[in-house]
Design an enzyme around this catalytic site. Structure first.
Site, short mmCIF file in Angstrom:
data_model
loop_
_atom_site.label_atom_id
_atom_site.label_comp_id
_atom_site.label_asym_id
_atom_site.label_seq_id
_atom_site.Cartn_x
_atom_site.Cartn_y
_atom_site.Cartn_z
N HIS A 79 0.98 -1.23 0.17
CA HIS A 79 0.08 0.05 0.01
C HIS A 79 0.83 1.43 -0.07
O HIS A 79 1.68 1.25 0.76
CB HIS A 79 -0.83 0.02 1.41
CG HIS A 79 -1.76 1.20 1.25
ND1 HIS A 79 -3.06 1.23 0.70
CD2 HIS A 79 -1.71 2.71 1.50
CE1 HIS A 79 -3.68 2.37 0.64
NE2 HIS A 79 -3.11 3.08 1.44
N CYS A 80 0.67 1.92 -1.14
CA CYS A 80 1.65 3.26 -1.03
C CYS A 80 0.86 4.33 -0.70
O CYS A 80 -0.08 5.05 -1.49
CB CYS A 80 2.19 3.28 -2.49
SG CYS A 80 3.29 4.80 -2.95
N PRO A 81 1.54 5.20 0.38
CA PRO A 81 0.79 6.43 0.89
C PRO A 81 0.84 7.47 -0.11
O PRO A 81 0.02 8.51 -0.35
CB PRO A 81 1.15 6.57 2.14
CG PRO A 81 2.45 6.01 1.86
CD PRO A 81 2.38 4.65 1.15
#
Length: 321
Positions: free
Chosen positions: A151-153
């Protein structure tokens, strides 16, 4: 009693972390967009006029190459943000609709390895839906993702099967852009080291220009170093047919098998060329993989070719004895 309390505290911390990641994502997207916009403005209106005359050949080359890099950075960034990484339930429902309409061959006609993979799905108790091979549940997005990498913020999105290519190309063009930026701004940055208003290269710098050039150069170098390490990591993952999550799982499996005198083989590793093509496809030219495109990856992210199916195909084709 104490163990139950500790588990409760851990669950609370995880929940707070997940909420924080969801709230932080849009803010980081805005921050990244603002930084890119500021650096672009500095180049177009402050740095370019310092190193070359407007509309000269040098200016044209710098401008065209810079715009091409910038376009690809934003193209892949936006596509990665707004492209679904692949939700198993949605993809499987769409596949069933296409099979009923005759738009795709039914799963029973696929090879034995793929057909077995389609029928042997695990079950996600959190999504209450099938969980195909290589899919993982994201605690931030609260859903399973096909071939989830992480999951890439900075994308405010999961990186998975359908948007991984955009993520990789974003890293690639960011690295190219930082390298290009450092080379172009090196002369003006060196000029800021002189105390006078002019330099031996006859570059005249105002106080505002000095600050802008220094900011742009430092940002380009620092981001370039970070992106270089991240890009190198994902080059390795692409060529070895792994996601970030799978890498740690495979490493653990490899240690256990080595302890028992056995060798771990990643069954999805079809060789560097095929692994690369699984992400970027087969283009007409060697640079086709770098061109902007909305083409979806081959396959559906539900079934996967493995070294076993590749071996069977080669043997049936007469390439192996």
């Amino acid at each position: 009693m104490m163990k139950a309390m500790a588990m409760g505290v851990v669950r609370l911390l995880v929940r707070c972390f997940d909420i924080g990641m969801r709230l932080l994502g849009p803010l980081l997207v805005v921050l990244a967009t603002c930084l890119l916009s500021v650096v672009t403005y500095n180049y177009l209106f402050l740095i370019f006029p310092l190193i070359c005359a407007p509309f000269s050949l040098q200016w044209t080359l710098y401008f065209c190459s810079g715009i091409w890099i910038l376009f690809n950075i934003f193209w892949n960034y936006v596509c990665c943000i707004f492209t679904s990484p692949g939700i198993p339930k949605e993809v499987m429902e769409q596949a069933e609709i296409e099979e009923q309409r005759g738009l795709r061959a039914p799963s029973s006609s696929s090879d034995d390895d793929g057909g077995a993979a389609r029928k042997a799905h695990k079950w996600c108790s959190k999504c209450n839906a099938p969980k195909p091979e290589r899919a993982h549940h994201c605690h931030v997005c609260k859903k399973c993702v096909l071939a989830m990498d992480h999951h890439c913020p900075w994308m405010a999105n999961c990186v998975g099967y359908y948007n991984y290519r955009y993520f990789f190309l974003f890293l690639w063009y960011m690295w190219v852009g930082c390298l290009w930026s450092v080379m172009v701004s090196l002369g003006p940055f060196m000029a800021t080291m002189h105390r006078g208003t002019s330099t031996p290269d006859h570059i005249v710098l105002s106080r505002r220009a000095r600050s802008s050039v220094t900011f742009t150069f430092v940002i380009s170098v620092s981001v370039g170093i970070a992106i270089s390490m991240l890009l190198a990591w994902h080059v390795y993952l692409v060529l070895s047919a792994q996601t970030t999550i799978e890498f740690y799982g495979n490493r653990s499996k490899s240690r256990k098998m080595r302890h028992h005198g056995r060798v771990f083989i990643n069954k999805f590793d079809l060789g560097r060329t095929r692994n690369f093509q699984a992400i970027f496809g087969r283009g007409r030219f060697w640079f086709s993989w770098m061109l902007p495109s909305r083409r979806k990856p081959e396959g559906d992210g539900i079934t996967w070719r493995t070294v076993h199916s590749a071996y069977d195909d080669a043997r049936e084709g007469g390439h192996m004895v």
